[in-house]
Motif scaffolding. Structure first.
Motif, PDB file in Angstrom:
ATOM      1  N   UNK B 140       0.825  -1.167   0.006  1.00  0.00           N
ATOM      2  CA  UNK B 140      -0.267  -0.103  -0.436  1.00  0.00           C
ATOM      3  C   UNK B 140       1.180   1.498  -0.554  1.00  0.00           C
ATOM      4  N   UNK B 141       1.833   1.298   0.668  1.00  0.00           N
ATOM      5  CA  UNK B 141       2.986   2.703   0.540  1.00  0.00           C
ATOM      6  C   UNK B 141       3.249   2.497  -0.242  1.00  0.00           C
ATOM      7  N   UNK B 142       3.861   1.566  -1.155  1.00  0.00           N
ATOM      8  CA  UNK B 142       4.281   1.652  -2.036  1.00  0.00           C
ATOM      9  C   UNK B 142       3.814   2.456  -3.481  1.00  0.00           C
ATOM     10  N   UNK B 143       2.551   2.298  -3.360  1.00  0.00           N
ATOM     11  CA  UNK B 143       1.287   2.624  -3.871  1.00  0.00           C
ATOM     12  C   UNK B 143       1.245   4.097  -3.958  1.00  0.00           C
ATOM     13  N   UNK B 144       0.681   4.433  -2.977  1.00  0.00           N
ATOM     14  CA  UNK B 144       0.646   5.660  -2.247  1.00  0.00           C
ATOM     15  C   UNK B 144       2.011   6.190  -2.699  1.00  0.00           C
ATOM     16  N   UNK B 145       3.089   5.843  -2.935  1.00  0.00           N
ATOM     17  CA  UNK B 145       4.490   6.604  -3.770  1.00  0.00           C
ATOM     18  C   UNK B 145       4.009   6.815  -4.898  1.00  0.00           C
ATOM     19  N   UNK B 146       3.581   5.896  -5.999  1.00  0.00           N
ATOM     20  CA  UNK B 146       3.341   5.958  -7.296  1.00  0.00           C
ATOM     21  C   UNK B 146       2.934   6.700  -7.162  1.00  0.00           C
ATOM     22  N   UNK B 147       1.267   6.790  -6.647  1.00  0.00           N
ATOM     23  CA  UNK B 147       1.007   8.102  -6.566  1.00  0.00           C
ATOM     24  C   UNK B 147       1.596   9.401  -6.696  1.00  0.00           C
ATOM     25  N   UNK B 148       2.167   9.611  -5.378  1.00  0.00           N
ATOM     26  CA  UNK B 148       2.928  10.730  -5.358  1.00  0.00           C
ATOM     27  C   UNK B 148       3.415  11.386  -6.549  1.00  0.00           C
ATOM     28  N   UNK B 149       3.951  10.409  -7.247  1.00  0.00           N
ATOM     29  CA  UNK B 149       5.407  10.653  -7.482  1.00  0.00           C
ATOM     30  C   UNK B 149       4.740  10.467  -9.711  1.00  0.00           C
ATOM     31  N   UNK B 150       3.389  10.112  -9.934  1.00  0.00           N
ATOM     32  CA  UNK B 150       2.648  10.494 -11.043  1.00  0.00           C
ATOM     33  C   UNK B 150       1.844  12.203 -10.186  1.00  0.00           C
ATOM     34  N   UNK B 151       1.268  11.894  -8.981  1.00  0.00           N
ATOM     35  CA  UNK B 151       0.936  13.502  -9.309  1.00  0.00           C
ATOM     36  C   UNK B 151       1.973  15.011  -9.432  1.00  0.00           C
ATOM     37  N   UNK B 161      -3.594  16.692  -1.001  1.00  0.00           N
ATOM     38  CA  UNK B 161      -3.789  15.287  -1.614  1.00  0.00           C
ATOM     39  C   UNK B 161      -5.050  15.127  -0.196  1.00  0.00           C
ATOM     40  N   UNK B 162      -5.808  13.885  -0.717  1.00  0.00           N
ATOM     41  CA  UNK B 162      -6.737  14.051  -0.192  1.00  0.00           C
ATOM     42  C   UNK B 162      -6.826  12.895   0.900  1.00  0.00           C
ATOM     43  N   UNK B 163      -6.363  12.415   1.676  1.00  0.00           N
ATOM     44  CA  UNK B 163      -6.922  11.336   2.960  1.00  0.00           C
ATOM     45  C   UNK B 163      -5.750  10.751   2.359  1.00  0.00           C
ATOM     46  N   UNK B 164      -4.220  10.899   1.999  1.00  0.00           N
ATOM     47  CA  UNK B 164      -3.517  10.654   1.425  1.00  0.00           C
ATOM     48  C   UNK B 164      -2.924   8.643   2.355  1.00  0.00           C
ATOM     49  N   UNK B 165      -2.790   8.698   3.376  1.00  0.00           N
ATOM     50  CA  UNK B 165      -2.516   8.262   4.365  1.00  0.00           C
ATOM     51  C   UNK B 165      -4.232   7.535   4.514  1.00  0.00           C
ATOM     52  N   UNK B 166      -5.007   7.023   4.510  1.00  0.00           N
ATOM     53  CA  UNK B 166      -6.395   7.111   5.486  1.00  0.00           C
ATOM     54  C   UNK B 166      -6.074   5.215   4.877  1.00  0.00           C
ATOM     55  N   UNK B 174       3.928   7.175   8.599  1.00  0.00           N
ATOM     56  CA  UNK B 174       4.724   8.641   9.104  1.00  0.00           C
ATOM     57  C   UNK B 174       6.002   8.732   8.106  1.00  0.00           C
ATOM     58  N   UNK B 175       5.991   7.764   6.890  1.00  0.00           N
ATOM     59  CA  UNK B 175       6.964   7.616   5.827  1.00  0.00           C
ATOM     60  C   UNK B 175       6.548   8.469   4.926  1.00  0.00           C
ATOM     61  N   UNK B 176       4.853   7.972   4.249  1.00  0.00           N
ATOM     62  CA  UNK B 176       4.334   9.199   3.709  1.00  0.00           C
ATOM     63  C   UNK B 176       4.707  10.216   4.226  1.00  0.00           C
ATOM     64  N   UNK B 177       3.831  10.709   5.078  1.00  0.00           N
ATOM     65  CA  UNK B 177       4.035  12.421   5.929  1.00  0.00           C
ATOM     66  C   UNK B 177       5.609  12.660   4.936  1.00  0.00           C
ATOM     67  N   UNK B 178       6.371  12.125   5.799  1.00  0.00           N
ATOM     68  CA  UNK B 178       8.437  12.389   5.586  1.00  0.00           C
ATOM     69  C   UNK B 178       8.466  12.884   4.218  1.00  0.00           C
ATOM     70  N   UNK B 179       7.867  11.758   3.073  1.00  0.00           N
ATOM     71  CA  UNK B 179       8.362  11.991   1.353  1.00  0.00           C
ATOM     72  C   UNK B 179       7.999  13.708   1.285  1.00  0.00           C
TER      73      UNK B 179
END
Lengths: 293, 227
Positions: B140-151, B161-166, B174-179
């Protein structure tokens, strides 16, 4: 732009391959619609071909006063030729008329000349009109020419024929329009399913900032390709079927079948274009709803 | 100012979602939108990329009014933003590389630019070795990183970011937040909707608290800690 066209085509082909069952369904739908449409068009063309043949057989028969001299008769001819809309005037002698009558009664069963003792028929002129629809008007004018005793053009028959041809044309046009509408909605439905399976992608594209046209093009190309493929299949079936029909009917006399190659090719090409157009219209109808993001 | 809302209200057939909201977000800020479900977070976000229009009020993004904007002008505004979704919205049939490239293809970016930029953003989110994986093969975390890369692919001014860690566990969140904080440090303005208090406390950024369609509080960076 060129790069975009390449992208659109690639996306269209990918989408068709991905939804191959739906693509097949759309192609079949178009094929069936175009096949029925094609049959309707060919039937209509043959009907109007037949009607034109019947119409061009229309002629006005005028009978001369029995006491006219040869000079007076040729004056009548000039007067007839002067009537606007007259294509040709042909002299029919009373002997020829009798022979024609004799022929239509059948050969040797009755000998009219023997039965009647003498030829009761007058000389006359057979008049052809440039436009068959002008026949009733011309016939009226022919009646006014001095030296003409009687005019005959099968008034009832002509009027009925014109009425019938008008209805045949109107009804077949209505039939073809209805069929096309049916085809468009069938295709719209099939393409809507294809679009529906990609709605997430379309939503994403719109949010990322694609223009409506950027989203539309691949679908339009897909619609055109599917429409063309379907109509090509239909045309193939139609052409083979029609050629076979012509082959077997042409040996039967008095049934005029349309076999004008150039015209048929035009009809087939037109139907392919109609198929492509149906694909585009179907796509257009289905797509707009999904673009509203 | 990058984002300005003036007296914005939004009324849906089933009720009021936003009630006379005014807020300003400057270039380079990192702002949390906090509040319970139904407080109006999603509505504000949808208005920023103009999926929704306000019933009343004015919205400006980079000094451009979004109200009564022509339909044909909307794509240009959206190209200045990147959007990250709670459910990632990755295309399952495309690889990681293709998912990111997709964002650039659909805005007609030149091929050469795409080839240079996609590995760059994948490196930024730490997925340079997953280029050829499919989303289904990622966590899941990696998928959201792809989502962030795309954005990030189209170099947006504003990342929403709409509830990106939901959908993620706390460590991954926390990793996503750091990113995201790292991306913000490099100059991208970030607006993040969330209802995860721990995450917000850890970040020490500005927090706009929404309740029942109104701004209940607007905390400067670090202030939210006391709540």
């Amino acid at each position: 732009m060129l790069k975009n066209i390449w992208y659109f085509c690639r996306e269209a082909v990918k989408s068709m391959a991905r939804n191959h069952l739906l693509s097949l369904a759309t192609i079949s739908t178009v094929a069936i619609c175009i096949l029925i449409l094609g049959m309707a068009v060919l039937a209509t063309l043959n009907a109007s071909h037949l009607i034109t043949r019947l119409e061009s057989d229309l002629e006005i028969m005028s009978y001369l006063d029995k006491d006219l001299t040869a000079d007076q008769a040729s004056e009548v001819k000039q007067a007839l030729e002067a009537i606007p809309g007259v294509e040709s005037v042909r002299f029919v002698s009373r002997e020829e008329a009798l022979q024609y009558l004799q022929d239509s009664f059948g050969e040797d069963r009755y000998n009219l000349e023997e039965t009647m003792g003498k030829n009761p028929l007058p000389d006359g002129y057979e008049i052809k009109a440039l436009d068959p629809h002008q026949v009733p008007v011309i016939a009226q004018q022919v009646e006014q020419v001095a030296g003409i005793e009687r005019v005959n053009y099968g008034k009832e028959m002509v009027n009925n024929l014109f009425l019938a041809t008008k209805w045949v044309r109107v009804l077949s046009m209505a039939f073809i329009v209805l069929l096309s509408l049916g085809a468009i909605f069938l295709i719209a439905t099939t393409i809507r399913l294809a679009i529906f399976s990609r709605r997430k992608e379309i939503y994403l594209m719109k949010l990322i900032g694609s223009t409506d046209w950027f989203v539309r093009w691949p679908f339009f190309i897909e619609g055109i390709l599917l429409g063309t493929a379907g109509s090509l299949i239909a045309i193939l079936l139609l052409a083979v079927g029609y050629e076979t029909l012509i082959g077997s009917i042409q040996s039967v006399p008095f049934v005029p079948v349309l076999s004008n190659r150039a015209l048929l090719i035009e009809v087939y090409a037109g139907l392919v274009m109609v198929g492509a157009l149906l694909g585009v219209l179907g796509t257009y109808i289905s797509l707009n709803r999904f673009l509203d993001v | 100012m990058l984002v300005q809302f003036y007296n914005v209200s939004k009324v849906y057939p089933k009720g009021k979602a936003l009630d006379d909201i005014s807020l300003k977000i400057d270039r380079g800020e990192f702002v949390f939108l906090m509040g319970p479900s139904g407080a109006g977070k999603s509505t504000i976000i949808k208005m920023m990329f103009r999926e929704e229009e306000p019933t009343r009020g004015q919205i400006f993004i980079a000094e451009r009014s979004l109200v009564r904007m022509k339909r044909s002008d909307v794509p240009r505004v959206r190209r200045g933003m990147g959007i990250v979704f709670q459910d990632f919205k990755l295309l399952e049939r495309k690889t990681v590389y293709e998912n990111v490239a997709f964002a650039m293809e659909v805005v007609s970016a030149p091929h050469r630019e795409i080839k240079a930029r996609v590995p760059e953003v994948l490196r930024m989110v730490g997925l340079e070795d997953k280029e050829n994986s499919f989303p289904g093969e990622l966590s899941g975390g990696e998928q959201q990183r792809v989502g962030i890369a795309r954005a990030l692919a189209n170099q947006p001014l504003l990342l929403i970011a709409d509830e990106p860690t939901g959908n993620l566990d706390i460590d991954t969140s926390l990793e996503i937040l750091d990113l995201l904080i790292d991306i913000n440090r490099k100059g991208t303005t970030i607006i993040m909707a969330t209802h995860d208090r721990e995450l917000v406390k850890a970040a020490r950024k500005r927090v706009i608290l929404l309740d029942k369609g109104k701004v209940a509080a607007d905390y400067a960076p670090g202030e939210y800690l006391v709540c």
